[in-house]
Design an enzyme around this catalytic site. Structure first.
Site, PDB file in Angstrom:
ATOM      1  N   SER A   1       0.838  -1.227   0.093  1.00 32.49           N
ATOM      2  CA  SER A   1       0.034   0.106   0.008  1.00 32.49           C
ATOM      3  C   SER A   1       0.892   1.234  -0.011  1.00 32.49           C
ATOM      4  CB  SER A   1      -0.689  -0.063   1.118  1.00 32.49           C
ATOM      5  OG  SER A   1      -1.530   1.228   1.302  1.00 32.49           O
TER       6      SER A   1
ATOM      7  N   TYR B   1      -2.773  -0.224   9.940  1.00 34.23           N
ATOM      8  CA  TYR B   1      -2.900  -0.867   8.689  1.00 34.23           C
ATOM      9  C   TYR B   1      -1.353  -0.716   7.824  1.00 34.23           C
ATOM     10  CZ  TYR B   1      -3.793  -0.832   3.627  1.00 34.23           C
ATOM     11  OH  TYR B   1      -3.904  -1.322   2.437  1.00 34.23           O
TER      12      TYR B   1
END
Length: 324
Positions: free
Chosen positions: A128, A155
């Site tokens: 990501s 995350y």
């Protein structure tokens, strides 16, 4: 030989599986169908795939290492595209242990299965843009060799940890890997937790939308077809054995949040009622991908601007939800 796609009932997973099937691949999809967002959307994606010849869907939690390992051994895939993960920056603050299981134990489970698959040509996995953290200069484009040591959400930390685990396994066991740092992906069949999706629902319902960061945030919005082009290009070009290659995959141009909202308003034919809020914990001010390495490897050339992509999403949304 098959390609295994984890997270196949997800947004990117469904579109990628369709592309692989269209070119004659056999695809084994794996998904746990969690209820992080409306399971009916995931079920509809899966049902769409299950009408296709050459596709098999397996309901499984990839963190169950023994079961996933048996699946990989049974199918002896030529490649695995690992997209399954617990997504969401803000959700990670409220539900941290969901990320431990999906993003850490799940990634490790995939790596363990891969090292026992001697004919595996390539593991491609989703990282990501969040790993870059929040720092100045985002508008110039994040580069893969930029520091990724100060994540601002759990995350992001779990996605960076996945990259580091992959570096270790590439060195220890030799199978080629590519980690793709996805920037903001959007389009038909997208995730309801994404801003463009929730804004569409609220604007059509006449509800106010919350505009965080006082509307000053910017994101590298990347249309799903462009993302799939990049993933397939990478899949077909594995690095040398023992390598864990990291590549950005995005549109290469940041778009302001207010530009995105104005584009949605035009596509919907309605003006949003906006409530401006400060930045939320875990959010970053801006993201932009430097995709020069991906271009060098694959010839990647994103083509769809938000002026074209967001109306395509709106058309899908109206059809899928019967919204006027």
């Amino acid at each position: 030989m098959a390609v295994i796609v984890t997270g196949a009932a997800g947004f990117v997973g469904m579109h990628l599986s369709e592309r692989l099937l269209a070119r004659g691949e056999r695809v084994v999809g794996v998904d746990s169908f969690t209820d992080y967002y409306d399971p009916r959307l995931k079920a509809a994606r899966a049902a769409r795939l299950e009408t296709r010849e050459g596709f098999d869907m397996v309901r499984m939690d990839i963190a169950e290492a023994a079961a996933f390992g048996d699946l990989v051994k049974a199918h002896a895939p030529r490649a695995i595209v690992h997209l399954a993960a617990q997504a969401g920056v803000r959700y990670s603050i409220e539900n941290p242990f969901a990320y431990e299981r999906s993003n850490l134990a799940g990634h490790l489970s995939v790596l363990e299965a891969c090292r026992r698959c001697p004919d595996l040509e390539h593991l491609v996995y989703a990282s990501s843009s969040s790993v870059y953290g929040d720092r100045p200069g985002a508008g110039e484009g994040f580069r893969e060799d930029d520091a990724a040591a100060e994540p601002v959400s759990l995350y992001a930390a779990t996605k960076r940890a996945g990259e580091l685990m992959s570096f270790a396994y590439a060195k220890l066991y030799g199978f080629p890997q590519t980690g793709l740092r996805f920037f903001t992906v959007y389009g038909p069949w997208g995730r309801p937790d994404m801003a463009y999706f929730s804004f569409t629902r609220k604007i059509l319902a006449g509800e106010p939308i919350e505009v965080f960061g006082q509307g000053e945030m910017a994101r590298d919005f990347t249309y799903i077809d462009d993302i799939v082009d990049g993933v397939v290009g990478v899949l077909d070009r594995p690095p040398e054995r023992g390598a864990n290659r990291i590549l950005n995959i995005g549109g290469g141009r940041p778009e302001g949040l207010m530009t995105m909202i104005a584009t949605l308003e035009a596509a919907l034919g309605r003006e949003a009622r906006k409530v401006f809020r400060p930045m939320q914990p875990g959010d970053v001010t801006a993201t932009c991908a430097d995709v020069s390495r991906l271009v060098e490897v694959t010839g990647y050339a994103p083509r769809v601007p938000i002026a074209q992509g967001l109306p395509a999403f709106v058309n899908w949304y109206r059809t899928f939800y019967g919204a006027s």
